[in-house]
Structure formats: C-alpha cells, structure tokens
Motif scaffolding. Sequence first.
Motif, PDB file in Angstrom:
ATOM      1  N   ALA A  61      80.820  26.012 -50.687  1.00 35.35           N
ATOM      2  CA  ALA A  61      81.369  25.027 -51.626  1.00 35.35           C
ATOM      3  C   ALA A  61      80.394  24.771 -52.760  1.00 35.35           C
ATOM      4  O   ALA A  61      79.192  25.002 -52.642  1.00 35.35           O
ATOM      5  CB  ALA A  61      81.676  23.714 -50.908  1.00 35.35           C
ATOM      6  N   HIS A  93      86.444  21.452 -44.077  1.00 37.03           N
ATOM      7  CA  HIS A  93      86.018  21.100 -45.431  1.00 37.03           C
ATOM      8  C   HIS A  93      86.118  19.595 -45.688  1.00 37.03           C
ATOM      9  O   HIS A  93      85.208  18.996 -46.265  1.00 37.03           O
ATOM     10  CB  HIS A  93      86.875  21.827 -46.478  1.00 37.03           C
ATOM     11  CG  HIS A  93      86.825  23.310 -46.364  1.00 37.03           C
ATOM     12  ND1 HIS A  93      87.928  24.065 -46.063  1.00 37.03           N
ATOM     13  CD2 HIS A  93      85.808  24.186 -46.514  1.00 37.03           C
ATOM     14  CE1 HIS A  93      87.604  25.343 -46.042  1.00 37.03           C
ATOM     15  NE2 HIS A  93      86.320  25.452 -46.311  1.00 37.03           N
ATOM     16  N   THR A  97      82.872  17.042 -46.571  1.00 36.64           N
ATOM     17  CA  THR A  97      82.819  16.340 -47.855  1.00 36.64           C
ATOM     18  C   THR A  97      82.786  14.830 -47.670  1.00 36.64           C
ATOM     19  O   THR A  97      81.949  14.136 -48.257  1.00 36.64           O
ATOM     20  CB  THR A  97      84.026  16.748 -48.731  1.00 36.64           C
ATOM     21  OG1 THR A  97      84.070  18.177 -48.837  1.00 36.64           O
ATOM     22  CG2 THR A  97      83.936  16.141 -50.111  1.00 36.64           C
ATOM     23  N   GLY A 116      82.928  15.547 -55.386  1.00 33.28           N
ATOM     24  CA  GLY A 116      83.914  16.613 -55.496  1.00 33.28           C
ATOM     25  C   GLY A 116      83.414  17.782 -54.673  1.00 33.28           C
ATOM     26  O   GLY A 116      82.303  18.268 -54.907  1.00 33.28           O
ATOM     27  N   TYR A 118      84.306  21.447 -54.020  1.00 35.80           N
ATOM     28  CA  TYR A 118      85.100  22.568 -54.510  1.00 35.80           C
ATOM     29  C   TYR A 118      84.816  23.760 -53.596  1.00 35.80           C
ATOM     30  O   TYR A 118      83.821  24.456 -53.770  1.00 35.80           O
ATOM     31  CB  TYR A 118      84.741  22.886 -55.961  1.00 35.80           C
ATOM     32  CG  TYR A 118      84.954  21.699 -56.890  1.00 35.80           C
ATOM     33  CD1 TYR A 118      86.149  21.548 -57.584  1.00 35.80           C
ATOM     34  CD2 TYR A 118      83.959  20.738 -57.056  1.00 35.80           C
ATOM     35  CE1 TYR A 118      86.350  20.464 -58.434  1.00 35.80           C
ATOM     36  CE2 TYR A 118      84.150  19.658 -57.905  1.00 35.80           C
ATOM     37  CZ  TYR A 118      85.339  19.520 -58.587  1.00 35.80           C
ATOM     38  OH  TYR A 118      85.532  18.454 -59.424  1.00 35.80           O
ATOM     39  N   TRP A 119      85.681  23.946 -52.607  1.00 39.82           N
ATOM     40  CA  TRP A 119      85.465  24.946 -51.565  1.00 39.82           C
ATOM     41  C   TRP A 119      86.051  26.286 -51.981  1.00 39.82           C
ATOM     42  O   TRP A 119      87.142  26.368 -52.524  1.00 39.82           O
ATOM     43  CB  TRP A 119      86.094  24.465 -50.257  1.00 39.82           C
ATOM     44  CG  TRP A 119      85.371  23.277 -49.714  1.00 39.82           C
ATOM     45  CD1 TRP A 119      85.554  21.973 -50.059  1.00 39.82           C
ATOM     46  CD2 TRP A 119      84.319  23.298 -48.759  1.00 39.82           C
ATOM     47  NE1 TRP A 119      84.679  21.175 -49.365  1.00 39.82           N
ATOM     48  CE2 TRP A 119      83.910  21.959 -48.557  1.00 39.82           C
ATOM     49  CE3 TRP A 119      83.672  24.300 -48.043  1.00 39.82           C
ATOM     50  CZ2 TRP A 119      82.895  21.604 -47.681  1.00 39.82           C
ATOM     51  CZ3 TRP A 119      82.676  23.955 -47.165  1.00 39.82           C
ATOM     52  CH2 TRP A 119      82.290  22.626 -46.983  1.00 39.82           C
ATOM     53  N   TYR A 120      85.303  27.342 -51.702  1.00 37.70           N
ATOM     54  CA  TYR A 120      85.753  28.685 -52.016  1.00 37.70           C
ATOM     55  C   TYR A 120      86.826  29.111 -51.021  1.00 37.70           C
ATOM     56  O   TYR A 120      86.859  28.628 -49.887  1.00 37.70           O
ATOM     57  CB  TYR A 120      84.562  29.648 -52.007  1.00 37.70           C
ATOM     58  CG  TYR A 120      83.603  29.352 -53.140  1.00 37.70           C
ATOM     59  CD1 TYR A 120      83.779  29.937 -54.384  1.00 37.70           C
ATOM     60  CD2 TYR A 120      82.563  28.440 -52.979  1.00 37.70           C
ATOM     61  CE1 TYR A 120      82.930  29.644 -55.441  1.00 37.70           C
ATOM     62  CE2 TYR A 120      81.711  28.136 -54.028  1.00 37.70           C
ATOM     63  CZ  TYR A 120      81.896  28.739 -55.251  1.00 37.70           C
ATOM     64  OH  TYR A 120      81.065  28.440 -56.289  1.00 37.70           O
ATOM     65  N   PRO A 126      91.843  28.105 -51.556  1.00 35.27           N
ATOM     66  CA  PRO A 126      90.734  27.162 -51.711  1.00 35.27           C
ATOM     67  C   PRO A 126      91.196  25.757 -51.322  1.00 35.27           C
ATOM     68  O   PRO A 126      92.364  25.414 -51.468  1.00 35.27           O
ATOM     69  CB  PRO A 126      90.408  27.239 -53.203  1.00 35.27           C
ATOM     70  CG  PRO A 126      91.684  27.653 -53.847  1.00 35.27           C
ATOM     71  CD  PRO A 126      92.411  28.512 -52.844  1.00 35.27           C
ATOM     72  N   ASP A 128      89.995  21.893 -52.156  1.00 31.79           N
ATOM     73  CA  ASP A 128      89.116  20.989 -52.886  1.00 31.79           C
ATOM     74  C   ASP A 128      89.291  19.591 -52.309  1.00 31.79           C
ATOM     75  O   ASP A 128      90.418  19.158 -52.053  1.00 31.79           O
ATOM     76  CB  ASP A 128      89.442  20.996 -54.380  1.00 31.79           C
ATOM     77  CG  ASP A 128      89.157  22.342 -55.034  1.00 31.79           C
ATOM     78  OD1 ASP A 128      88.329  23.105 -54.497  1.00 31.79           O
ATOM     79  OD2 ASP A 128      89.765  22.635 -56.077  1.00 31.79           O
ATOM     80  N   PHE A 130      88.110  15.457 -52.608  1.00 29.88           N
ATOM     81  CA  PHE A 130      87.552  14.441 -53.497  1.00 29.88           C
ATOM     82  C   PHE A 130      87.543  13.090 -52.788  1.00 29.88           C
ATOM     83  O   PHE A 130      88.483  12.751 -52.079  1.00 29.88           O
ATOM     84  CB  PHE A 130      88.380  14.347 -54.788  1.00 29.88           C
ATOM     85  CG  PHE A 130      88.542  15.670 -55.462  1.00 29.88           C
ATOM     86  CD1 PHE A 130      87.528  16.197 -56.241  1.00 29.88           C
ATOM     87  CD2 PHE A 130      89.697  16.415 -55.300  1.00 29.88           C
ATOM     88  CE1 PHE A 130      87.655  17.438 -56.855  1.00 29.88           C
ATOM     89  CE2 PHE A 130      89.840  17.651 -55.911  1.00 29.88           C
ATOM     90  CZ  PHE A 130      88.819  18.162 -56.694  1.00 29.88           C
ATOM     91  N   GLY A 149      88.798  25.030 -61.655  1.00 28.01           N
ATOM     92  CA  GLY A 149      89.629  25.316 -60.490  1.00 28.01           C
ATOM     93  C   GLY A 149      89.583  26.807 -60.192  1.00 28.01           C
ATOM     94  O   GLY A 149      89.319  27.631 -61.074  1.00 28.01           O
ATOM     95  N   TYR A 150      89.859  27.153 -58.955  1.00 31.70           N
ATOM     96  CA  TYR A 150      89.801  28.565 -58.563  1.00 31.70           C
ATOM     97  C   TYR A 150      90.891  29.354 -59.260  1.00 31.70           C
ATOM     98  O   TYR A 150      92.051  28.959 -59.256  1.00 31.70           O
ATOM     99  CB  TYR A 150      89.949  28.684 -57.044  1.00 31.70           C
ATOM    100  CG  TYR A 150      89.838  30.117 -56.589  1.00 31.70           C
ATOM    101  CD1 TYR A 150      88.611  30.754 -56.579  1.00 31.70           C
ATOM    102  CD2 TYR A 150      90.953  30.832 -56.201  1.00 31.70           C
ATOM    103  CE1 TYR A 150      88.500  32.078 -56.190  1.00 31.70           C
ATOM    104  CE2 TYR A 150      90.848  32.142 -55.809  1.00 31.70           C
ATOM    105  CZ  TYR A 150      89.625  32.762 -55.812  1.00 31.70           C
ATOM    106  OH  TYR A 150      89.522  34.062 -55.431  1.00 31.70           O
TER     107      TYR A 150
END
Length: 154
Positions: A61, A93, A97, A116, A118-120, A126, A128, A130, A149-150
């Motif tokens: 991430a 994830h 977070t 934030g 932002y996970w791959y 993906p 994300d 927050f 964004g991805y």
Amino acid sequence: MSEDPTAGLSQLGSQSPIPTNPEEAVLERVPNPQSDVHYLARFTAPEFTSLCPMTGQPDFAHLVIDYVPGQWLIESKSLKLFLFAFRNHGAFHEDCTVTIARRLADLLEPVWLRIGGYWYPRGGMPIDVFYQTGQPPVDVWIPEQGVAGYRGRG
C-alpha cells in the motif's frame, strides 16, 4: 532552561529492533512546540507492506497520514518502526489502515487525523481505505493526498 522534549523516548537515538507485530510496537510522542496554532503534518509511506491473513501473500500500500496536532507530535522513528511491524502481520487492508489511524488518534489526541490507504491490486482489484476522526478545522490548508487511483495499464 527548558525541559528536553525527547527525555523519556526509548527508540530515538538508539538502535531499535523492528517489532514482531503491531501490538508490540511502541509509538512515542513529543510535545508540540507550536500547539497554539493549527497546521497540518503529513507522513507518507509509499512502500507499506503487510500479509494477507488468508494466503500469507504480501500486500502493498501507499499510505498517507495527515494530522492537525494538538499538544502532541508523533515521534517519527517510532512511527516508522510501528509501520514496519506490519511486514509479517496478517490482516485485511481495512483492518491495517484503521488500526494505524486509531493507534495514532488514541496516542496523540490530535485536533484532526485522516489516513488514506491506497492498496495495490490483488486478485485484480485494488482496495482503498479511508478514515478520519471528524471534520477538519476550517483554518488549515489540507491538500489532496495526491495518490492517483489505480489505472492498471491505462
């Protein structure tokens, strides 16, 4: 003579091993010398890693942590070691977070905090995540987190 704000810190200035898991990691704080004014502090961890709790495969991430300090600042070495402690930790994830955000909010009691995550992609998707503690103060400039964004191969 003023008191040393780093007195009592256990990791800064010394050799500190990476904690084996986030629960054992020690987060430390120092007094905020500018506590009479609102401002934003940002930490970015573009190579955060943890493990999938089901497969044990690595997850990656890009984390952006923004906070408006109150009386306390996070001691950055302790934050780095805390984040490193997730490397061999299995959690989803969302859990990673929100755990990071809640530990920081509990320790620092900031005016405002957001993260934030932002996970791959894994499995082609993906995720994300927050989190924020409430409404940001109106007198602070809060920039966008700046993570695109991805887009895949775009």
